[in-house]
Design an enzyme around this catalytic site. Sequence first.
Site, PDB file in Angstrom:
ATOM      1  N   GLU A 140       0.828  -1.210   0.000  1.00 39.92           N
ATOM      2  CA  GLU A 140       0.000   0.000   0.000  1.00 39.92           C
ATOM      3  C   GLU A 140       0.863   1.261   0.000  1.00 39.92           C
ATOM      4  OE1 GLU A 140      -2.902  -0.572  -0.780  1.00 39.92           O
ATOM      5  OE2 GLU A 140      -2.944  -2.682  -0.232  1.00 39.92           O
ATOM      6  N   HIS A 159       1.758   2.148  -3.384  1.00 39.47           N
ATOM      7  CA  HIS A 159       0.676   2.827  -4.120  1.00 39.47           C
ATOM      8  C   HIS A 159       0.730   4.341  -3.937  1.00 39.47           C
ATOM      9  CE1 HIS A 159      -1.746  -0.153  -6.114  1.00 39.47           C
ATOM     10  NE2 HIS A 159      -1.910  -0.886  -5.032  1.00 39.47           N
TER      11      HIS A 159
HETATM   12 CO    CO Z   1      -2.510  -2.848  -4.969  1.00 42.79          CO
END
Ligand code: CO
Length: 259
Positions: free
Chosen positions: A152, A155
Amino acid sequence: MMTMNLNPASFTGTDLTITEYPNPVLRRRGDDIAKFDDALRQTCKEMITIMYEADGVGLAAPQVNLSLRLFVYNPTGDVARPELERIVCNPRIVTYSDTVVVDCEGCLSSRSGRCEGSVCRAKELMVEYQDEDGRKIRKKLTGFEAIVFQHEFDHVEGILHFDRFAPEDRTNIQPELEIMIGEYTKGDGVLEPDATVFKSLKPPPLVRKGWMPPIELPSIPSLLKPKSKNKSKPAVKAGFGAGGGGMGGGIGKGKKKKK
Ligand code: CO
């Protein structure tokens, strides 16, 4: 055309939908969260709903078209375990362990099961972030939770899991990526990550299947000097595991590994 592994077109109680590769928002560094207000908390609630309905264990703001340094996760992916939900604002990874793990990852922004492959992650992290009320949190993460956090975190830096693939794995999924590129009609997609961010990835991406990043030994002469013939086992847990081919094995049980 296959329709499995596609994301739902809409989710309960929210207008947010999941963005897919090569949407440029997935390649942008998110903006810092500045206001910890009701609007932020509502967004987090909606992201958590989407995460569960899409059968994921984590969801980052760029995946719902919000260019923010924000993500949510629950390593179990189990809606019945809300005590394990985390909301992460303005994350920082303070330290990465030298010990790494290699495990199979997929991502909700690249059709989940269709673009899986082996990714190398630090086994332990020290992280700092703020919760949805702006409270500062600093803690050590290990195991599958550390892997989810790193996925994450990538991201909000504009990095996707397949950027970390060994070239063979990237080649294997390229036809699926080409399908997504063909289906993306909202403008110019961004195919590759920012070169500077890519160069500074920790741990470094896999350079080939079965390769491990060099382990940084502590600079103690006795550890560095004698070159024993029996190469000591690297402090690494390879997830290439049972079936080989980089699928399965490793941390985390079950199939809920979409992030
Ligand atoms: Co992802």
